[in-house]
Design a protein around this motif. Structure first.
Motif, PDB file in Angstrom:
ATOM      1  N   THR A   1      24.559 -43.825 -11.881  1.00 27.58           N
ATOM      2  CA  THR A   1      23.107 -43.688 -11.767  1.00 27.58           C
ATOM      3  C   THR A   1      22.484 -44.969 -11.229  1.00 27.58           C
ATOM      4  O   THR A   1      21.612 -44.931 -10.364  1.00 27.58           O
ATOM      5  CB  THR A   1      22.495 -43.320 -13.126  1.00 27.58           C
TER       6      THR A   1
ATOM      7  N   PRO B   1      18.710 -40.622 -11.554  1.00 31.05           N
ATOM      8  CA  PRO B   1      18.986 -39.191 -11.381  1.00 31.05           C
ATOM      9  C   PRO B   1      20.022 -38.619 -12.336  1.00 31.05           C
ATOM     10  O   PRO B   1      20.151 -37.407 -12.450  1.00 31.05           O
ATOM     11  CB  PRO B   1      19.519 -39.131  -9.943  1.00 31.05           C
TER      12      PRO B   1
ATOM     13  N   ARG C   1      20.609 -34.747 -13.242  1.00 27.52           N
ATOM     14  CA  ARG C   1      21.747 -34.061 -12.615  1.00 27.52           C
ATOM     15  C   ARG C   1      22.541 -33.294 -13.662  1.00 27.52           C
ATOM     16  O   ARG C   1      22.869 -32.124 -13.478  1.00 27.52           O
ATOM     17  CB  ARG C   1      22.652 -35.082 -11.924  1.00 27.52           C
TER      18      ARG C   1
ATOM     19  N   ILE D   1      27.897 -30.673  -7.980  1.00 25.45           N
ATOM     20  CA  ILE D   1      26.832 -31.586  -8.416  1.00 25.45           C
ATOM     21  C   ILE D   1      27.386 -32.598  -9.427  1.00 25.45           C
ATOM     22  O   ILE D   1      27.027 -33.764  -9.425  1.00 25.45           O
ATOM     23  CB  ILE D   1      25.661 -30.784  -9.038  1.00 25.45           C
ATOM     24  N   GLN D   2      28.287 -32.157 -10.272  1.00 25.95           N
ATOM     25  CA  GLN D   2      28.858 -33.011 -11.313  1.00 25.95           C
ATOM     26  C   GLN D   2      30.082 -33.808 -10.840  1.00 25.95           C
ATOM     27  O   GLN D   2      30.488 -34.753 -11.515  1.00 25.95           O
ATOM     28  CB  GLN D   2      29.275 -32.166 -12.524  1.00 25.95           C
TER      29      GLN D   2
ATOM     30  N   GLY E   1      26.099 -35.389  -7.199  1.00 25.35           N
ATOM     31  CA  GLY E   1      24.714 -34.948  -7.391  1.00 25.35           C
ATOM     32  C   GLY E   1      23.717 -36.087  -7.361  1.00 25.35           C
ATOM     33  O   GLY E   1      22.582 -35.929  -6.910  1.00 25.35           O
ATOM     34  N   ASN E   2      24.116 -37.279  -7.834  1.00 27.73           N
ATOM     35  CA  ASN E   2      23.230 -38.440  -7.761  1.00 27.73           C
ATOM     36  C   ASN E   2      22.936 -38.792  -6.311  1.00 27.73           C
ATOM     37  O   ASN E   2      21.798 -39.110  -5.948  1.00 27.73           O
ATOM     38  CB  ASN E   2      23.845 -39.641  -8.477  1.00 27.73           C
TER      39      ASN E   2
ATOM     40  N   ILE F   1      20.566 -36.107  -4.784  1.00 28.15           N
ATOM     41  CA  ILE F   1      19.160 -36.316  -5.167  1.00 28.15           C
ATOM     42  C   ILE F   1      18.577 -37.503  -4.408  1.00 28.15           C
ATOM     43  O   ILE F   1      17.434 -37.444  -3.934  1.00 28.15           O
ATOM     44  CB  ILE F   1      19.032 -36.477  -6.697  1.00 28.15           C
TER      45      ILE F   1
ATOM     46  N   VAL G   1      17.147 -29.291  -5.940  1.00 23.37           N
ATOM     47  CA  VAL G   1      18.466 -29.089  -6.552  1.00 23.37           C
ATOM     48  C   VAL G   1      18.383 -27.979  -7.601  1.00 23.37           C
ATOM     49  O   VAL G   1      19.287 -27.139  -7.700  1.00 23.37           O
ATOM     50  CB  VAL G   1      19.018 -30.401  -7.141  1.00 23.37           C
TER      51      VAL G   1
END
Length: 187
Positions: free
Chosen positions: A45, A57, A61, A79-80, A97-98, A101, A118
């Motif tokens: 993050t 994020p 997320r 995303i993960q 995902g971070n 975003i 998202v």
């Protein structure tokens, strides 16, 4: 009392517990909203924050993936997914995902809109809102007069007690968060 089809629940916080609470509350609340803090400075993050100059994020997320229509589906898993890039240390362990975003924020210019995009992509079963659009840091003044900045240092061990918490820069809640809380039947 209003019927379930009219009621609105707002949860404040992140993590798996809140996601499960919102999923379990579905029969009782037509509208469910999760409001999440944006001050995390963890590794993935923190790197995404630096890359995109964005609020944190990571908790968003995680929550988006947990509230996806298909939490075990390909998009939620993507995303993960954490990149394995030992030759690029800044990206090694980075949650995809971070980065998504951060990229969407750069494209559209608005962090909350990126989170909403998202959410739409994942067909989230509840609304997920960042508490603020400001890239702010959680700070603390300690009992010995020192100031520590960044969430990891604020909650760190073996330091004097916290005298005061503050955000630097100051950050207001988004209008969507204020409206959700004002309209909620239960917070």
């Amino acid at each position: 009392m209003r019927s379930a089809s009219d009621r609105h629940l707002v949860a404040i916080g992140g993590g798996g517990g809140v996601s499960q609470l919102l999923r379990g509350a579905e029969p009782y609340f037509a509208r469910r909203t999760d409001v999440l803090a944006v001050t995390d400075t963890g590794r993935s993050t923190g790197t995404a924050r630096a890359i995109g100059d964005i609020p944190a994020p990571g908790d968003l997320r995680n929550t988006l993936a947990s509230l996806a229509a298909e939490p075990d589906g390909l998009l939620a898993r993507l995303i993960q997914h954490r990149l394995v890039a030992p030759t690029v240390p800044a990206l090694d362990g980075m949650a995809f995902g971070n980065l998504l975003i951060a990229a969407l924020t750069q494209l559209g210019g608005d962090f909350a809109d990126a989170v909403a995009t998202v959410s739409w992509m994942l067909d989230c079963q509840a609304e997920v809102l960042p508490v603020s659009n400001v890239s702010t840091q959680l700070c603390a003044t300690l009992a010995d007069g020192r100031t520590v900045e960044r969430e990891l240092e604020v909650r760190g061990l073996n330091k004097p007690p916290i005298r005061q918490l503050f955000l630097n820069p100051p950050a207001a809640a988004t209008p969507a968060v204020v409206m959700a809380i004002a309209q909620a039947d239960l917070v």
